[in-house]
Design a protein around this motif. Structure first.
Motif, mmCIF file in Angstrom:
data_model
loop_
_atom_site.group_PDB
_atom_site.id
_atom_site.type_symbol
_atom_site.label_atom_id
_atom_site.label_comp_id
_atom_site.label_asym_id
_atom_site.label_seq_id
_atom_site.Cartn_x
_atom_site.Cartn_y
_atom_site.Cartn_z
ATOM 1 N N GLU A 1 6.952 7.892 3.468
ATOM 2 C CA GLU A 1 6.787 9.178 2.711
ATOM 3 C C GLU A 1 7.087 8.698 1.233
ATOM 4 O O GLU A 1 7.838 8.813 0.601
ATOM 5 N N PRO A 2 5.718 8.335 0.678
ATOM 6 C CA PRO A 2 5.694 7.700 -0.723
ATOM 7 C C PRO A 2 6.494 8.557 -1.878
ATOM 8 O O PRO A 2 6.934 7.897 -2.817
ATOM 9 N N HIS A 3 6.556 9.812 -1.840
ATOM 10 C CA HIS A 3 7.138 10.502 -2.884
ATOM 11 C C HIS A 3 8.409 10.737 -2.580
ATOM 12 O O HIS A 3 9.216 11.415 -3.606
ATOM 13 N N VAL A 4 9.125 10.225 -1.641
ATOM 14 C CA VAL A 4 10.700 10.580 -1.578
ATOM 15 C C VAL A 4 11.482 9.396 -1.843
ATOM 16 O O VAL A 4 11.105 8.140 -1.948
ATOM 17 N N VAL A 5 12.615 9.680 -2.687
ATOM 18 C CA VAL A 5 13.508 8.833 -3.239
ATOM 19 C C VAL A 5 14.883 8.880 -2.355
ATOM 20 O O VAL A 5 15.599 10.151 -2.594
ATOM 21 N N GLN B 1 -2.278 21.562 -4.749
ATOM 22 C CA GLN B 1 -2.316 20.341 -5.649
ATOM 23 C C GLN B 1 -1.005 19.232 -5.218
ATOM 24 O O GLN B 1 -1.185 18.405 -5.648
ATOM 25 N N ALA B 2 -0.235 19.973 -4.444
ATOM 26 C CA ALA B 2 1.140 19.044 -4.174
ATOM 27 C C ALA B 2 1.123 18.594 -2.771
ATOM 28 O O ALA B 2 2.224 18.008 -2.392
ATOM 29 N N LYS B 3 0.262 19.167 -1.839
ATOM 30 C CA LYS B 3 0.232 18.879 -0.644
ATOM 31 C C LYS B 3 0.359 17.454 -0.184
ATOM 32 O O LYS B 3 1.171 16.971 0.873
ATOM 33 N N HIS B 4 -0.333 16.663 -1.064
ATOM 34 C CA HIS B 4 -0.284 15.004 -0.869
ATOM 35 C C HIS B 4 1.165 14.463 -0.811
ATOM 36 O O HIS B 4 1.420 13.410 -0.719
ATOM 37 N N LYS B 5 2.104 15.196 -1.604
ATOM 38 C CA LYS B 5 3.313 14.730 -1.788
ATOM 39 C C LYS B 5 4.166 14.810 -0.446
ATOM 40 O O LYS B 5 5.352 14.058 -0.489
ATOM 41 N N VAL B 6 3.845 15.464 0.527
ATOM 42 C CA VAL B 6 4.570 15.318 1.751
ATOM 43 C C VAL B 6 3.577 15.147 3.043
ATOM 44 O O VAL B 6 2.520 15.628 3.071
ATOM 45 N N LYS B 7 3.956 14.089 3.852
ATOM 46 C CA LYS B 7 2.838 13.709 4.972
ATOM 47 C C LYS B 7 3.516 14.623 6.143
ATOM 48 O O LYS B 7 2.635 15.193 6.788
ATOM 49 N N ASN B 8 4.656 14.555 6.527
ATOM 50 C CA ASN B 8 5.169 15.205 7.881
ATOM 51 C C ASN B 8 6.361 15.838 7.741
ATOM 52 O O ASN B 8 6.415 17.032 6.855
ATOM 53 N N ALA C 1 15.575 2.375 1.972
ATOM 54 C CA ALA C 1 15.162 3.109 0.952
ATOM 55 C C ALA C 1 13.631 2.713 0.793
ATOM 56 O O ALA C 1 12.622 3.530 0.648
ATOM 57 N N ALA C 2 13.226 1.379 1.034
ATOM 58 C CA ALA C 2 11.939 0.877 0.725
ATOM 59 C C ALA C 2 11.064 1.483 2.026
ATOM 60 O O ALA C 2 9.817 1.659 1.852
ATOM 61 N N GLN C 3 11.597 1.401 3.400
ATOM 62 C CA GLN C 3 11.073 1.921 4.579
ATOM 63 C C GLN C 3 10.678 3.541 4.194
ATOM 64 O O GLN C 3 9.769 3.860 4.572
ATOM 65 N N ILE D 1 12.478 14.799 -3.527
ATOM 66 C CA ILE D 1 11.213 14.444 -4.057
ATOM 67 C C ILE D 1 11.268 14.775 -5.616
ATOM 68 O O ILE D 1 10.842 15.793 -5.843
ATOM 69 N N PRO D 2 11.787 13.826 -6.425
ATOM 70 C CA PRO D 2 11.959 13.997 -7.887
ATOM 71 C C PRO D 2 10.810 14.496 -8.628
ATOM 72 O O PRO D 2 10.836 15.248 -9.515
ATOM 73 N N ASP D 3 9.419 14.088 -8.106
ATOM 74 C CA ASP D 3 8.617 14.431 -9.032
ATOM 75 C C ASP D 3 7.612 15.679 -8.748
ATOM 76 O O ASP D 3 6.701 16.252 -9.064
#
Ligand SMILES: Cc1cc2nc3c(=O)[nH]c(=O)nc-3n(C[C@H](O)[C@H](O)[C@H](O)COP(=O)(O)OP(=O)(O)OC[C@H]3O[C@@H](n4cnc5c(N)ncnc54)[C@H](O)[C@@H]3O)c2cc1C
Length: 407
Positions: free
Chosen positions: A134-138, A239-246, A127-129, A337-339
Motif C-alpha cells: 500500500e504505497p500511501h501508507v506509513v 481523485q483519492a481512490k488511488h491512495k488505497v489498493k485493498n 515498514a518498507a514491505q 495515510i498522512p497525505d
C-alpha cells in the motif's frame, strides 16, 4: 388471517445468519418445511446490508472461542459458496498497520492469535514491505493477511435463501411481516405477525438488533440487553481512490470491542473509511440524529448502559466529536495515510452493530446461541458473524437436529 400450513421450523429474521441457517437446515434435511419471516421488504436490511463487506481472516479472536472456530471454518465455506454460486467477492488480502511503538505488543498478540486460529499465510512485515503493498501508507510495522477478502454480503444472503428454497417447494420466505407475538397451541406454536398467523412446530430466532426482544416474547429470561452502536463511514472521492489498493486496518485498541476505523475496497469499487462507534438512540436508525423513544428508554433505563458509559467516558466523547467533525475523522485516517486531505473524503453510509451488554457494563464478546425445548435463539452475533454465517448456520442446524429430534 390464519395460515393452515404447519411448518416444521420457522426462522425469524432474514439477515445473513437467518439465511445461512435456512440454507444449512434445508440442505441437510431436504424434507423439512421451513418458513423464514423477515419484517423488512428485502433480506439483509439491517446489520448484514450495512456492514464493511470484509471476509475476516480469524486474526483477532481468542483461540478456542466460538468466534475463532466459526470465523475460520465459515470463511472457507463462504469463499467456496461465493465461487460456486457466482457471488461477487475477492480474496485480496489486507495489511494491519502499527503506527506507534505502543501498538507493537498488541500487534504481536494478534499475530499469535492468528497462528493459533490457523489463519493461513500471515506474515509480520516491515515498514518498507507495507509500502510495497500500500504505497500511501506509513507505518512502523505490520501484518500481511493474505486470506482476508471482500464480498457482497447482500448477494450472499439472497443466494443462500434462493438455493435453500430450490431444495423444497413447500418452504418459503415471507418479507414485510413483523413477528409481534408467539402463542402455544396443541404442543406447537402460533407466530403472530402483523399480517397473519403462522403455525410451526419449532422456532429459530436470528433477529440481530431485536434478539433480546424476541427472546422475551418467547419467554426466555435473558439477563443482558442489546444496545446499538452506530458506525459512520466516509468514502474516498474519485481523485483519492488511488491512495488505497485493498484493505488497510489499524492495530485495534484492546480495550474496545471494535476493530478501529479502516479502509475497505468494496466489491462495487467504492473505497470506504470507517466505521466509528457511537451509542445510538435508535437500534435500526442510520442517520446521525435518528431517535426512537422505545429504544432510548430501553437503553437508558438499563444499568449496564450507564456502567458502559462511565467506564469508557473519554472514548465515548471522542467518538461523538469525531462523528460530527470531518476534520477529526480525517485526522484518524491520516495516522495511516498522512497525505489524505479534506477533499479526498466525503460522507458515506452508516451501520448499527448489535452489542449484547451485561448489567455490569461488559459487552459479551463471543457468539451466543442458546436453546429451549422448542426454540433456538441467536442472542449475540457481532462481527465476524457475516463471515462465519455458514459455520454458524451449521452449528444451529446440528443443534436443531439434536434438540428438536429432527433426525
Ligand atoms: C458497521 C458494521 C460493520 C461490520 N463489518 C463486518 C464485516 O466486515 N465482516 C463481518 O463478517 N461482519 C461484519 N459486521 C457484523 C455482521 O454484519 C453481523 O454480525 C451480521 O450481519 C449479523 O447478521 P444477523 O443475521 O444476525 O443480523 P441482521 O443482519 O441484523 O438480521 C436480523 C434480521 O432480523 C429481522 N428481524 C428483527 N426482528 C424481527 C421481527 N420481529 N420479525 C421479523 N424479522 C425481524 C431484521 O429486520 C433483520 O433483517 C459488521 C456489522 C456492522 C453493523
Amino acid at each position: 388471517m390464519e395460515n393452515s400450513t404447519l411448518y416444521d421450523i420457522a426462522i425469524i429474521g432474514g439477515g445473513i445468519v437467518g439465511a445461512a441457517t435456512l440454507y444449512k437446515l434445508q440442505t441437510r434435511n431436504p424434507d423439512l418445511k421451513i418458513i423464514l419471516i423477515e419484517k423488512e421488504d428485502h433480506l439483509a436490511a439491517h446489520q448484514t446490508g450495512h456492514n464493511s463487506g470484509v471476509i475476516h481472516s480469524g486474526l483477532y479472536y481468542k483461540p478456542g472461542s466460538l468466534k475463532a472456530k466459526n470465523c475460520v471454518k465459515g470463511r472457507h465455506e463462504l469463499v467456496a459458496f461465493a465461487k460456486e454460486y457466482g457471488v461477487d467477492h475477492d480474496v485480496c488480502g489486507k495489511v494491519v498497520v502499527a503506527t506507534k511503538e505502543s501498538e507493537l505488543p498488541f500487534m504481536n498478540k494478534i499475530f499469535e492469535n492468528g497462528i493459533a486460529n490457523n489463519t493461513e499465510g500471515i506474515e509480520m512485515i516491515s515498514a518498507a514491505q507495507i509500502k510495497e503493498i500500500e504505497p500511501h501508507v506509513v507505518g512502523i510495522g505490520g501484518i500481511w493477511v493474505p486470506c482476508t477478502g471482500i464480498i457482497d454480503f447482500v448477494g450472499a444472503t439472497n443466494k443462500m435463501a434462493e438455493v435453500a428454497l430450490a431444495k423444497q417447494s413447500a418452504s418459503k420466505v415471507v418479507l414485510g411481516e413483523e413477528v409481534i407475538a408467539i402463542e402455544d397451541k396443541d404442543g406447537n406454536h402460533v407466530i403472530i405477525t402483523d399480517k397473519q398467523k403462522i403455525n410451526t412446530r419449532k422456532m429459530i430466532f436470528c433477529a440481530g438488533l431485536q434478539a433480546d426482544r424476541m427472546a422475551k416474547k418467547d419467554g426466555v429470561k435473558l439477563k443482558e440487553k442489546v444496545v446499538g452502536f452506530r458506525g459512520d463511514y466516509y468514502e474516498l472521492t474519485d481523485q483519492a481512490k488511488h491512495k488505497v489498493k485493498n484493505l488497510i486496518y489499524p492495530v485495534p485498541n484492546p480495550d474496545f470491542p471494535f476493530l478501529g476505523v479502516h479502509f475497505t475496497r468494496m466489491t462495487d469499487g467504492e473505497i470506504e473509511c470507517g466505521p466509528n462507534a457511537v451509542f445510538t438512540f435508535k437500534r435500526e436508525g442510520y442517520g446521525k440524529t435518528d431517535f426512537s423513544m422505545k429504544d432510548t428508554c430501553s437503553a437508558l433505563s438499563y444499568g449496564g448502559t450507564w456502567k458502559l458509559f462511565f467506564g469508557n467516558m473519554k472514548f465515548g466523547i471522542n467518538e461523538y466529536r469525531r462523528a460530527f467533525s470531518k476534520r477529526l475523522f480525517l485526522k484518524t485516517l491520516q495516522t495511516m495515510i498522512p497525505d489524505l486531505t479534506m477533499e479526498d473524503i466525503k460522507p458515506g453510509r452508516s451501520g448499527v452493530r448489535a452489542l449484547l451488554l451485561s448489567k455490569d457494563g461488559d459487552t459479551r464478546d463471543d457468539f451466543r446461541i442458546e436453546h429451549t425445548d422448542n426454540s433456538i435463539h441467536v442472542l449475540n452475533a457481532p462481527s465476524p458473524a457475516a463471515t462465519a454465517s455458514l459455520a454458524i448456520g451449521e452449528y444451529i442446524a446440528e443443534m436443531a437436529e439434536e434438540k428438536f429430534q429432527l433426525k
